[in-house]
Design a protein around this motif. Sequence first.
Motif, short mmCIF file in Angstrom:
data_model
loop_
_atom_site.label_atom_id
_atom_site.label_comp_id
_atom_site.label_asym_id
_atom_site.label_seq_id
_atom_site.Cartn_x
_atom_site.Cartn_y
_atom_site.Cartn_z
N SER A 221 3.08 -5.44 -2.44
CA SER A 221 1.78 -5.03 -2.94
C SER A 221 1.73 -3.53 -3.22
O SER A 221 0.69 -2.98 -3.52
N PHE A 222 2.89 -2.87 -3.10
CA PHE A 222 3.00 -1.44 -3.35
C PHE A 222 3.33 -1.24 -4.83
O PHE A 222 4.37 -1.68 -5.31
N SER A 223 2.42 -0.61 -5.55
CA SER A 223 2.55 -0.47 -7.01
C SER A 223 2.76 0.99 -7.40
O SER A 223 2.14 1.90 -6.84
N PHE B 201 6.65 -2.81 -8.70
CA PHE B 201 6.17 -3.24 -7.39
C PHE B 201 7.31 -3.31 -6.39
O PHE B 201 8.46 -3.55 -6.74
N HIS C 249 0.06 3.19 -5.51
CA HIS C 249 -1.08 2.60 -4.81
C HIS C 249 -0.64 1.31 -4.13
O HIS C 249 0.05 0.49 -4.73
N CYS C 250 -1.00 1.16 -2.87
CA CYS C 250 -0.75 -0.11 -2.17
C CYS C 250 -2.05 -0.91 -2.16
O CYS C 250 -3.06 -0.46 -1.61
N GLU D 190 5.03 -5.92 5.24
CA GLU D 190 4.45 -7.00 4.45
C GLU D 190 5.58 -7.85 3.89
O GLU D 190 6.72 -7.40 3.77
N SER E 161 -2.64 -3.45 -0.56
CA SER E 161 -2.89 -4.05 0.75
C SER E 161 -3.47 -3.03 1.73
O SER E 161 -4.56 -3.25 2.28
N CYS E 162 -2.76 -1.91 1.95
CA CYS E 162 -3.26 -0.93 2.94
C CYS E 162 -4.12 0.15 2.30
O CYS E 162 -4.78 0.92 3.01
N CYS F 200 5.65 -2.21 0.65
CA CYS F 200 5.03 -0.94 1.02
C CYS F 200 5.80 -0.26 2.14
O CYS F 200 6.13 -0.89 3.15
N ARG G 69 13.47 -2.96 1.98
CA ARG G 69 12.83 -2.22 0.89
C ARG G 69 13.84 -1.72 -0.13
O ARG G 69 13.46 -1.34 -1.24
N HIS H 3 -3.98 -8.82 -5.67
CA HIS H 3 -4.28 -7.44 -6.04
C HIS H 3 -5.71 -7.26 -6.55
O HIS H 3 -6.23 -6.15 -6.58
#
Length: 613
Positions: A49-51, A37, A60-61, A45, A63-64, A40, A306, A464
């Motif tokens: 939440s970016f996985s 993780f 996959h995010c 954010e 959140s968005c 994003c 990031r 999530h």
Amino acid sequence: MSGKIPEEFIEDVRQKTNIVDVIEPYVQLKKSGRNLFGLCPFHEEKTPSFSVSEEKQIFHCFSCGRGGNVFKFLMEIENLSFPEAVIKVADFSGISLPEDYQAVTVQNSNSQFSLLKQDYQAAQALYHHILLKTTTGEPALKYLQQRQLSLETIKHFQIGYAPKENKTLVSFFQGKNKEYAELNSSGLFSEDDAGNLYDRFRDRVMFPITDQSGNIVAFSGRILTTATATDQPIAKYLNSPETEIFNKGQTLFNLAAAKKAIREQGEVVLFEGFMDVISAYQAGVVNGVASMGTSLTDQQLYMLNRITKRIVICYDGDTPGIKAAQRALQLLKSTNFDVGVVVIPNGQDPDEFIKAQGAPAFKTLVEHKSLTPTAFMIKYLSQQYDLSNDADKVEFLNGALEYIIQVQSPVEQELYLGQLADQLGISKQAVQKELQDKQKTQKILQPVADYGKSQAVINSQANHDLGYNQLGSVEKSERNLLNIIFHFPEVVGILDKYADFSFVHQQYQDIFDCWLRNSLLQTDLTVAQFVDLVPDNLRELVVTIEMMERPADYSEDEVRDYIDNIRHHEQQQQLQTYQTQIKQAAQIGDAQQELQLTMELIALRKKLESQNS
């Protein structure tokens, strides 16, 4: 020659590339459960939440909602077409293009983004050649050598020179049959009253500016010839205007080249200007970046956040530099960065210090002698007072304690109090007592605590599973069933036993149909492959389904439960419709209609009972 990349080659590139390796230069990833993780890269954010699933080779995010495979990531982050993304991933993995596709390169793309990037790359190559290979560039090269820049440094930063003539670049692009509208929108040219283009940059040393992926998107040009008293004032530095590919507030000079060093060293050094970054690089500090001649922005900090959690501010040691550092610290207060501040002695800038003290001294200063934000603020607060004067001492003490009172660590507070006592020549106990009095006063004046805040913070964090939990039971069944189908092809055989089966929601039916078609054409189809084949409007939903937390296996009873739930949903809705219509017929006294509907209701119930038996 084929204009399409062979499917076999695309699959070979996908299989030989780890999506984590491609994404990590853009996002700092940390292991959490089976996935990694990070923050994003597509929206701002505070909670990651970016996985990224290394096992499934998709991202996959939560959140968005953006998601896909390695190609899709580069398409999104760099505005690339699919062939461009494949070529870039292949190059990243050291895989050569097929011979019949050698001539089909990114240059063939006619998207506005690609054309502008091509124009800037071509302009950079021309300017760099003029600087190093022509007599026209000799004065500029001499200037850089006088600044003690080595040839290796000049080549590393791709520095060039734009000649005095105002049509050098115009003529260069006219030879490439470029359209007027494209050139006019590039930011490389200016326009006279007659609508004729001329070079925007003239007689300037040219510093290319890249985006976070390393593509040249702008220039900063430093004037070479000093203007005479009769000349019109000329800006020392001239930057490209903002274009489709360049936004000053979202760009950091040297970020793409410094990313690897930033990750390895665990920190980024933030400088004021391009020459500071370049001089520092030559001195061995290779993890430096600079903002684009403007104040630091939230977007720039988010880009850095990031990839690292520590920032070292290294601005000029003069008064404007100190004020700029204070503004940067104010912005950083609301972030989770660990911050250090390097104070360059005698009001010098980094380049001046390096020339005076040498590269090793500068490297030591940056790596080992940074101050905490509190120590920095106290140090420069002290310079505003005459500490031989008792009244100034008291004012300085009160101001310094305002900074110390914000420090959460008791150990750090104790350290500052000791330093403050020594500096002012008073007892540490007296300073400690003054701090305690201030804390008491602050507590009295502080508003009543909002005890619900901690829960609100918890609630604001990305959940999530929230989207899934809000779904109805039928839609949950549809997603679970598709997830199982993605990994266990034999489940399609169970579905074949139900002649009337279809998904309730059209998007899930479309995904199933698309999966079925492609799995027949390609054995052992994976979701990472499938996201390239599914329609764009369904891609993110496919990734969302694939990233669901599910057991590693399934049971036939589980599959039949999902199927029954989906099949009976429409019939249950029809039962409710009949019941409503029967009540309405009774209310208006239509006995014949009431009887007819009742018979249809009974027939439907019998059908459902027989299916369940």
